[in-house]
Design a protein around this motif. Structure first.
Motif, short mmCIF file in Angstrom:
data_model
loop_
_atom_site.label_atom_id
_atom_site.label_comp_id
_atom_site.label_asym_id
_atom_site.label_seq_id
_atom_site.Cartn_x
_atom_site.Cartn_y
_atom_site.Cartn_z
N TYR A 159 0.83 -1.21 0.00
CA TYR A 159 0.00 0.00 0.00
C TYR A 159 0.87 1.26 0.00
O TYR A 159 0.56 2.24 -0.69
CB TYR A 159 -0.93 0.01 1.21
CG TYR A 159 -1.85 -1.19 1.31
CD1 TYR A 159 -2.22 -1.91 0.18
CD2 TYR A 159 -2.36 -1.61 2.55
CE1 TYR A 159 -3.06 -3.02 0.28
CE2 TYR A 159 -3.20 -2.70 2.66
CZ TYR A 159 -3.53 -3.41 1.52
OH TYR A 159 -4.36 -4.49 1.64
N GLY A 160 1.95 1.24 0.75
CA GLY A 160 2.84 2.40 0.77
C GLY A 160 3.43 2.66 -0.60
O GLY A 160 3.51 3.82 -1.05
N ILE A 176 -12.05 -9.22 1.43
CA ILE A 176 -11.40 -8.53 2.56
C ILE A 176 -10.14 -7.82 2.08
O ILE A 176 -9.90 -6.65 2.40
CB ILE A 176 -11.07 -9.54 3.68
CG1 ILE A 176 -12.36 -10.16 4.22
CG2 ILE A 176 -10.27 -8.86 4.79
CD1 ILE A 176 -12.12 -11.33 5.17
N PHE A 177 -9.34 -8.52 1.29
CA PHE A 177 -8.11 -7.92 0.76
C PHE A 177 -8.42 -6.77 -0.20
O PHE A 177 -7.79 -5.71 -0.14
CB PHE A 177 -7.28 -8.97 0.02
CG PHE A 177 -6.74 -10.06 0.90
CD1 PHE A 177 -6.50 -9.85 2.25
CD2 PHE A 177 -6.46 -11.32 0.37
CE1 PHE A 177 -5.99 -10.86 3.05
CE2 PHE A 177 -5.95 -12.33 1.16
CZ PHE A 177 -5.72 -12.11 2.50
N LEU A 178 -9.39 -6.96 -1.08
CA LEU A 178 -9.67 -5.95 -2.10
C LEU A 178 -10.29 -4.69 -1.50
O LEU A 178 -9.99 -3.58 -1.94
CB LEU A 178 -10.58 -6.53 -3.19
CG LEU A 178 -9.95 -7.66 -4.02
CD1 LEU A 178 -10.93 -8.18 -5.06
CD2 LEU A 178 -8.67 -7.17 -4.71
N ASN A 179 -11.15 -4.85 -0.50
CA ASN A 179 -11.70 -3.67 0.18
C ASN A 179 -10.62 -2.91 0.93
O ASN A 179 -10.60 -1.67 0.92
CB ASN A 179 -12.82 -4.09 1.14
CG ASN A 179 -14.15 -4.22 0.45
OD1 ASN A 179 -14.53 -3.39 -0.37
ND2 ASN A 179 -14.89 -5.29 0.77
N GLU A 180 -9.71 -3.64 1.55
CA GLU A 180 -8.62 -2.99 2.27
C GLU A 180 -7.69 -2.28 1.30
O GLU A 180 -7.26 -1.14 1.56
CB GLU A 180 -7.84 -4.03 3.07
CG GLU A 180 -6.71 -3.43 3.91
CD GLU A 180 -5.91 -4.50 4.64
OE1 GLU A 180 -6.23 -4.74 5.82
OE2 GLU A 180 -4.98 -5.07 4.04
N LEU A 181 -7.38 -2.92 0.18
CA LEU A 181 -6.54 -2.31 -0.86
C LEU A 181 -7.14 -0.97 -1.32
O LEU A 181 -6.44 0.04 -1.39
CB LEU A 181 -6.41 -3.27 -2.03
CG LEU A 181 -5.77 -2.74 -3.32
CD1 LEU A 181 -4.32 -2.34 -3.09
CD2 LEU A 181 -5.87 -3.79 -4.43
N LYS A 182 -8.43 -0.98 -1.60
CA LYS A 182 -9.09 0.25 -2.06
C LYS A 182 -9.06 1.32 -0.97
O LYS A 182 -8.74 2.49 -1.23
CB LYS A 182 -10.54 -0.06 -2.45
CG LYS A 182 -11.30 1.16 -2.98
CD LYS A 182 -12.75 0.83 -3.30
CE LYS A 182 -13.58 0.68 -2.05
NZ LYS A 182 -15.04 0.67 -2.32
N LYS A 183 -9.38 0.93 0.25
CA LYS A 183 -9.45 1.90 1.36
C LYS A 183 -8.08 2.53 1.63
O LYS A 183 -7.97 3.74 1.88
CB LYS A 183 -9.98 1.20 2.61
CG LYS A 183 -10.04 2.10 3.84
CD LYS A 183 -10.50 1.33 5.07
CE LYS A 183 -10.48 2.21 6.30
NZ LYS A 183 -10.86 1.47 7.54
N GLY A 242 -17.64 -0.55 -5.55
CA GLY A 242 -16.82 -1.66 -6.02
C GLY A 242 -15.33 -1.45 -5.76
O GLY A 242 -14.87 -0.35 -5.45
N TYR A 243 -14.59 -2.54 -5.93
CA TYR A 243 -13.15 -2.48 -5.68
C TYR A 243 -12.42 -1.63 -6.72
O TYR A 243 -11.41 -1.00 -6.41
CB TYR A 243 -12.54 -3.89 -5.70
CG TYR A 243 -13.33 -4.94 -4.96
CD1 TYR A 243 -13.76 -4.75 -3.65
CD2 TYR A 243 -13.66 -6.16 -5.58
CE1 TYR A 243 -14.48 -5.73 -2.98
CE2 TYR A 243 -14.37 -7.14 -4.92
CZ TYR A 243 -14.79 -6.91 -3.63
OH TYR A 243 -15.51 -7.88 -2.97
N PHE A 244 -12.94 -1.63 -7.97
CA PHE A 244 -12.24 -0.97 -9.08
C PHE A 244 -13.19 -0.09 -9.90
O PHE A 244 -14.42 -0.23 -9.82
CB PHE A 244 -11.62 -2.02 -10.01
CG PHE A 244 -10.75 -3.02 -9.30
CD1 PHE A 244 -9.61 -2.61 -8.62
CD2 PHE A 244 -11.10 -4.36 -9.27
CE1 PHE A 244 -8.81 -3.53 -7.95
CE2 PHE A 244 -10.32 -5.29 -8.60
CZ PHE A 244 -9.17 -4.87 -7.94
N SER A 245 -12.60 0.78 -10.71
CA SER A 245 -13.38 1.62 -11.61
C SER A 245 -14.04 0.76 -12.69
O SER A 245 -15.20 0.97 -13.05
CB SER A 245 -12.49 2.66 -12.29
OG SER A 245 -11.72 3.38 -11.36
#
Length: 564
Positions: free
Chosen positions: A186-187, A240-247, A277-280
């Motif tokens: 993420y960083g 869980i991973f994809l929502n966290e990635l987006k957030k 959604g997770y992506f555009s």
């Protein structure tokens, strides 16, 4: 950095995105390899074409086993492409001419030369070992087959220990179950977005969650192995991973995210591209892979029909329209050339290249153009497996023979489907090596002195017209924002759809066959906006479409034409 306050939140719906395979686009220093300065040199070409965003395939530090999709430094530039200063200058120049830049984001795996993996190999107590998937044992933990062939497990030389790789053995998968690893990623993502890029195309993102039982599966090939897809792609818990990635990253910026998301069932599209959604947007491969039963088993060919393709395309567009936004394409760096794939050999003409372009370009969603697609490029026929660079092509060749096919049949499969078909150097002119370079290119050209090139190319001119129509033409709004409805009262070989906004209706008809087909316009007045051919025979209220002809027409509203 793209400002949320100063831009439309869904600005990417209005874009035309051009995919660049940097190794094959333009060589500026004549070492046979395309580079960042070469991309900058061709910005005027892209601007004249009408492109608003470029997606650049990986330029990061890499041993180039999978041409950059094996990254050894997420924040370094591979020396064969240039320097970070070169990239910064490209980003500045592109923004000056009104072209945004998005990059590939490869976060399912790294190169085995990444410092994290090297540290994990050297010390079994290293915290970096938890960044990857290691399993102890004297034999492979299960019988899963990697996407590129062979076991997903590679043994460490001095330990009874294996590491996991869904793709090549030099691309170890990251362990997304590890929070420290996720925070590192993420960083890195945020630092690229702070630099000012407009977003990412996200590679193989549905592979980041693996079933933790790592149980073997019934074998599906003579090698005794089973495809790993059912246990490693879009598995429960990935949300869980994809929502966290987006957030943690994307939603902090007004960026675009385009997911490469194979294996997502249509009933889950809302999770991926809905309002939350997770992506555009995501790519849908259900229609693009119609020529093979499996995208990774090229010897399992299909005898598809236009009717079947039409049904897949219709279903795809309906699902995308219901749930969000789509990324429309007919070519990319993993697919063969569309003219060779969708059009019978005797009809692979400039007119047919225009028609297949029109078929997809006016669908609902953001159109993607892969480099040299706009020239009507065709597949390159290789004679021996030694002429291929693509690791997937080499794997499929030997797997085909293993499955009982002759070497000649195996070569046919690979020539039809090889990823090298779209990775050949860009032909800018008809000089030796096509103006791509003055020295022998890293990969053999489709033609060494290309007769099909960016000079005096009628397919290229047609693509300019398509882009102009969508972006600035009289029907721009309906082609961008309008709904889509597929027409049923047309022959099986004709794919037809209607784009509608308010009372404006625009129709696209494409004859995807070798026979002439008649279409009825039911007495309606129409204006032809674009035609892939020079003529359009008509009889009473019917039009005769040539084989592989496409037309775009606008229904004329007589009331509004009278000024009432």
């Amino acid at each position: 950095m793209v400002s949320v306050e100063n831009k439309d939140k869904k600005w990417w719906e209005k874009e035309v995105i051009y995919q660049i395979y940097p190794k094959s686009f333009k060589d500026s220093n004549n070492d046979g390899i395309g580079d960042i300065q070469g991309i900058q040199e061709k910005l005027p070409y892209l601007k004249e074409l009408g492109i608003t965003t470029i997606w650049i395939c990986p330029i990061f530090t890499s041993p180039m086993v999978d041409n950059g999709y094996d990254i050894s430094d997420f924040e370094g530039i591979n020396p064969e492409f240039g320097t970070m200063a070169d990239f910064d200058h490209l980003l500045k120049k592109a923004n000056q001419v009104g072209i945004k830049v998005i990059l590939d984001l490869v976060i399912n795996h790294t190169s085995d030369e990444h410092p994290w993996f090297q540290a994990a190999l050297k010390d079994k107590e290293s915290p970096y070992r938890a960044y990857y998937i290691f399993k102890e044992g004297k034999t492979e933990p299960n019988n899963w087959r990697s996407i590129f062939g062979g076991s997903v497990w590679e043994k460490l030389p001095n330990e009874d220990m294996y590491y996991f790789h869904a793709f090549d053995k030099k691309q170890p998968d990251l362990n997304w179950e590890n929070k420290a690893l996720r925070q590192e990623l993420y960083g890195m993502i945020n630092r690229w977005l702070e630099k000012g890029i407009a977003g990412f195309r996200i590679d193989s993102i549905t592979f980041i969650k693996k079933d933790q039982d790592f149980a073997s599966l019934p074998a599906d090939g003579v090698d005794g192995l089973a495809s790993c897809k059912s246990k490693t792609r879009n598995r429960p818990g990935i949300e869980i991973f994809l929502n966290e990635l987006k957030k943690e990253t994307f939603e902090k910026y007004n960026c675009v995210t385009v997911g490469e998301a194979p294996g997502v069932p249509y009933e889950e599209y809302g999770d991926f591209i809905g309002d939350d959604g997770y992506f555009s947007m995501i790519f849908d491969f259900n229609y693009s892979d119609i020529d093979v039963e499996s995208g990774s088993d090229w010897f399992k060919r299909t005898n598809w029909t236009t009717k079947e393709f039409k049904e897949k395309l219709k279903r795809s567009q309906e699902v995308l329209q219901k749930n969000g936004w789509g990324a429309n394409f007919i070519e990319n760096h993993d697919q063969p050339r569309a003219v060779s794939k969708f059009i019978k050999p005797d009809y692979q003409t400039d007119e047919a290249a225009k028609a297949i372009g029109m078929l997809y370009f006016f669908l609902r969603g953001t159109p993607f153009i892969y480099q040299a697609q706009e020239l009507g490029m065709q597949n390159a026929e290789r004679k021996t497996i030694d002429q291929f660079n693509d690791i997937s092509s080499i794997d499929n060749y030997y797997r085909s023979i293993q499955e009982g096919f002759t070497p000649e049949e195996a070569m046919t499969f690979v020539n039809q489907r090889s990823r090298d078909n779209t990775r050949t150097p860009f032909p800018w002119d008809d000089s030796q090596y096509g103006g791509f370079s003055k020295t022998t290119p890293w990969l053999e050209m489709t033609e060494e002195n290309p007769s099909r090139n960016a000079q005096q190319n009628q397919v290229l001119n047609h693509y300019k017209q398509m882009i102009e129509l969508r972006q600035f033409g009289v029907v721009s709004e309906v082609l961008t924002n309008g709904t889509i409805t597929f027409l049923e009262n047309v022959p099986d070989n004709v794919i037809a759809y209607k784009r509608t906004l308010n009372e404006v209706e625009v129709y696209c008809y494409t004859n995807l066959s070798e026979t002439q087909e008649m279409i009825s316009l039911e007495g309606e007045n129409i204006q032809i906006l674009l035609n892939s051919h020079d003529d359009l025979p008509s009889e009473a209220n019917e039009l005769a479409l040539h084989p592989y002809q496409s037309i775009l027409v606008k229904k004329i509203n007589e009331v509004s034409d009278n000024g009432n």
